[in-house]
Design an enzyme around this catalytic site. Structure first.
Site, PDB file in Angstrom:
ATOM      1  N   LEU A 176       0.792  -1.161   0.056  1.00  0.00           N
ATOM      2  CA  LEU A 176      -0.239  -0.154  -0.088  1.00  0.00           C
ATOM      3  C   LEU A 176       0.703   1.311   0.162  1.00  0.00           C
ATOM      4  O   LEU A 176       0.128   2.367  -0.513  1.00  0.00           O
ATOM      5  CB  LEU A 176      -0.869   0.074   1.257  1.00  0.00           C
ATOM      6  CG  LEU A 176      -1.833  -1.175   1.167  1.00  0.00           C
ATOM      7  CD1 LEU A 176      -2.859  -1.108   2.476  1.00  0.00           C
ATOM      8  CD2 LEU A 176      -2.714  -1.490   0.082  1.00  0.00           C
ATOM      9  N   LYS A 229       6.254   7.375   5.469  1.00  0.00           N
ATOM     10  CA  LYS A 229       5.509   6.507   4.772  1.00  0.00           C
ATOM     11  C   LYS A 229       4.428   7.121   3.831  1.00  0.00           C
ATOM     12  O   LYS A 229       3.791   8.110   4.402  1.00  0.00           O
ATOM     13  CB  LYS A 229       4.778   5.886   5.961  1.00  0.00           C
ATOM     14  CG  LYS A 229       4.089   4.399   5.126  1.00  0.00           C
ATOM     15  CD  LYS A 229       3.446   3.611   6.585  1.00  0.00           C
ATOM     16  CE  LYS A 229       2.604   2.616   5.884  1.00  0.00           C
ATOM     17  NZ  LYS A 229       1.809   1.773   6.920  1.00  0.00           N
ATOM     18  N   ASP A 259      -2.318  -7.532  11.986  1.00  0.00           N
ATOM     19  CA  ASP A 259      -1.343  -7.831  10.750  1.00  0.00           C
ATOM     20  C   ASP A 259       0.119  -8.277  11.305  1.00  0.00           C
ATOM     21  O   ASP A 259       1.059  -7.809  10.639  1.00  0.00           O
ATOM     22  CB  ASP A 259      -1.426  -6.650   9.605  1.00  0.00           C
ATOM     23  CG  ASP A 259      -0.885  -7.099   8.598  1.00  0.00           C
ATOM     24  OD1 ASP A 259      -0.881  -8.317   8.374  1.00  0.00           O
ATOM     25  OD2 ASP A 259      -0.584  -6.238   7.558  1.00  0.00           O
TER      26      ASP A 259
END
Length: 615
Positions: free
Chosen positions: A191, A208, A369
């Protein structure tokens, strides 16, 4: 065709209007979902017209719209090829010949799926990564192929795209926001990608930045995958992964919102840094700089290893650091690196188990996750070293707790979380308490509360990776232990294939939080296996679920009698766990002695044969 195209344009315009009006990305995805399904029928022209309704970059979106039928075509060709391969190759075969042919089909299917995921990118990469964790549901060829390739081969955006996103979201280019900003990413994921930077005070940062166009493409990709899942189910009713599509549609918009990720990170740091937390000071999250964070840009303190970093130079520098003892961080599955940090794999596995069990049973706020790329081990920093401790726009970090021990576990990528309400959390705790103690009545009661219906044995097997007969066998030291042998994995996969229809039906009616907890368990098992020195995580599980039930009892029934019952229950748990560990140790010792005896007998037989053969 024209009325359908007009409806498509209207649906896409409504999605765009919702987004510009400030509605959540989940609402936008829902609005665009119907458009994606119609697009599968109306074709390229309608998609090309409708795409301009909700994107401000015409050239990029024109290209994206033109690529939709190409991406759909790849999906269809791969799905049809895989189904035809199985049907034609396996026809008329039996026994060992059938099994050999099936394994070859699995590998060819895995290669086709891998190729589609890489070519389509975006959420396909994310789904491929999830497939790499499903040891108990899919053939090993699919799992291993995805696991080997999906975690470290992800799309990379150009610096111009990264710069444009930062300008749009933060109002200034990176050269003004930061004292330095590396044009080359140090890591890339499905992503987003991560760039190293420094602020004007000299602090190292990790920035990020989300891949451009991902939000807009995700709605159409999800609709396409939804169409294919329904088509495959129509052809083969036993294959039903609609639950995976539904979960992705709900959670992907949240993962694409980095402000949501920053909030998750803050809560996690606060929970794990709280006074009652058993892992306080041993686990940390990167501190977040809110002044340079937006929906598509997340600025954090620099923790090396944000994700697998490609490139020979990085690998060579990493190796030299390990050899010279200068390494301050390692991936959680890097056993050589853990040894350099003085972190035993068994200790790391135990800390991971304790951390996530506290998230589930104590805080009800779970990082869902935890694959290997999102877990690091680092040398414990000095107290107060995190930027968050300096105040200002920083948040998170160690949660205010002083580091404990020589090393810390660091949790990365906080985009995917599930918050559990008290009712579900206590039902889940009661279920695990019953599973560990082979309480069949309790297992059935709590499983029924989670919509297992008449599939309680199947549900219990999905949670524990054990058959019902072994789950309900009281007094067995081995029933709580996963051996990770090939025989055990094959038995689990055969079981999953045999009950594929029932598993699909069960996954559809489960409470939604349980689906992500199953995914979390899959990730943790994969990490546990990679460490090579797995702990009996059920010990940590039963302790935390017992504490959760004890706290609930004292809250609802305060008094001396409740306190006595709680103390007795906790003591019984510790005694039972001690006995089971002792029995397990004796079992391992007995197996070791048998092995040594067998080896000695083999050596004597070989020596005897050699003497007899001598002239």
């Amino acid at each position: 065709m024209l009325p359908r195209a007009a409806r498509l344009v209207a649906q896409l315009r409504s999605a765009g209007a919702a987004q510009h009006a400030g509605f959540s990305t989940a609402a936008v995805a829902a609005a665009a979902g119907g458009a994606g399904r119609v697009a599968a029928v109306t074709g390229v022209g309608a998609l090309g017209l409708g795409s301009f309704a909700f994107i401000d970059e015409p050239l990029q979106i024109a290209y994206g719209a033109a690529m939709v039928p190409v991406r759909l075509g790849r999906d269809v060709v791969a799905a049809v090829s895989m189904l035809a391969d199985y049907a034609l190759t396996l026809r008329g075969l039996e026994g060992e010949e059938l099994e050999d042919a099936k394994r070859r089909c699995h590998q060819r299917g895995a290669n086709r799926l891998l190729d589609v995921c890489f070519k389509n990118g975006g959420i396909y990469i994310k789904l491929g990564q999830h497939i790499g964790m499903l040891d108990h549901l899919l053939p090993s060829e699919y799992v291993q192929t995805m696991r080997e390739h999906m975690l470290d081969r992800c799309p990379v955006s150009t610096y111009q795209q990264v710069r444009q996103t930062i300008v749009e979201d933060l109002g200034q280019p990176p050269e003004q926001l930061f004292a330095s900003f590396s044009a080359k990413p140090i890591a890339s994921a499905s992503l987003a990608q991560v760039h190293e930077a420094t602020d004007h005070d000299g602090r190292r940062l990790a920035v990020k930045v989300q891949h451009r166009g991902l939000r807009e493409a995700s709605a159409i990709d999800l609709a396409t995958i939804d169409f294919l899942v329904k088509a495959v189910k129509w052809i083969a009713p036993d294959i039903d992964y609609q639950w995976l599509v539904d979960e992705s549609r709900e959670n992907l918009p949240l993962e694409l919102d980095f402000l949501h990720e920053a909030a998750n990170s803050r809560r996690c740091a606060d929970n794990l840094g709280s006074k009652g937390c058993r892992v306080r000071g041993r686990v940390a999250c990167p501190a977040v700089d809110l002044s340079r964070t937006s929906h598509r840009v997340l600025t954090m303190e620099f923790v090396q290893g944000e994700a697998p970093a490609p490139g020979r130079l990085v690998i060579e520098e990493r190796s030299r650091a390990l050899v010279t003892g200068r390494c301050s961080w390692v991936k959680v599955t890097d056993r050589a690196g853990l040894a350099a940090l003085g972190a035993a794999p068994a200790e790391v596995a135990a800390l991971i188990s304790e951390t996530f069990n506290e998230m589930i049973f104590a805080f009800g706020d779970v990082h869902c996750d935890p694959h290997a790329a999102n877990l690091l081990v680092r040398r414990a920093p000095p107290a107060g070293a995190s930027p968050a401790s300096r105040g200002g726009a920083w948040q998170g970090g160690g949660g205010g707790a002083a580091p404990r021990g020589k090393w810390q576990l660091v949790l990365l990528d906080h985009g995917l979380y599930r918050r559990l309400d008290d009712h579900f959390r206590l039902e889940y705790a009661g279920l695990w308490h019953s599973l560990v103690f082979a309480d069949e009545a309790g297992i059935r009661r709590h499983s029924t509360a989670m919509n297992a219906g008449d599939a309680v044995p199947l549900f219990a097997g999905m949670l524990t990776q054990k058959p019902w007969e072994e789950i309900t066998q009281k007094g067995s030291a081995e029933r709580l232990k996963l051996k990770y042998t090939e025989q055990e994995k094959e038995a689990i996969q055969d079981y999953a294939a045999q009950y594929a229809r029932e598993i699909g039906e069960l996954l559809r009616r489960m409470p939604r939080p349980l689906l992500l907890l199953l995914k979390t368990n899959d990730c943790l098992r994969a990490v546990d296996l990679a460490l090579g020195s797995p702990v009996n995580s059920f010990v940590s599980t039963v302790r935390e679920c017992t504490r959760a039930l004890a706290r609930a009892r004292l809250q609802h029934h305060p008094g001396l009698l409740s306190r006595v019952m709680v103390v007795a229950d906790v003591a019984a748990v510790e005694l039972r766990m001690g006995v089971l560990r002792l029995l397990s140790w004796f079992s391992e010792l007995e197996a070791w002695l048998r092995g040594r005896a067998a080896a000695g007998e083999a050596r004597r037989a070989a020596a005897t044969a050699a003497l007899q053969a001598a002239p």
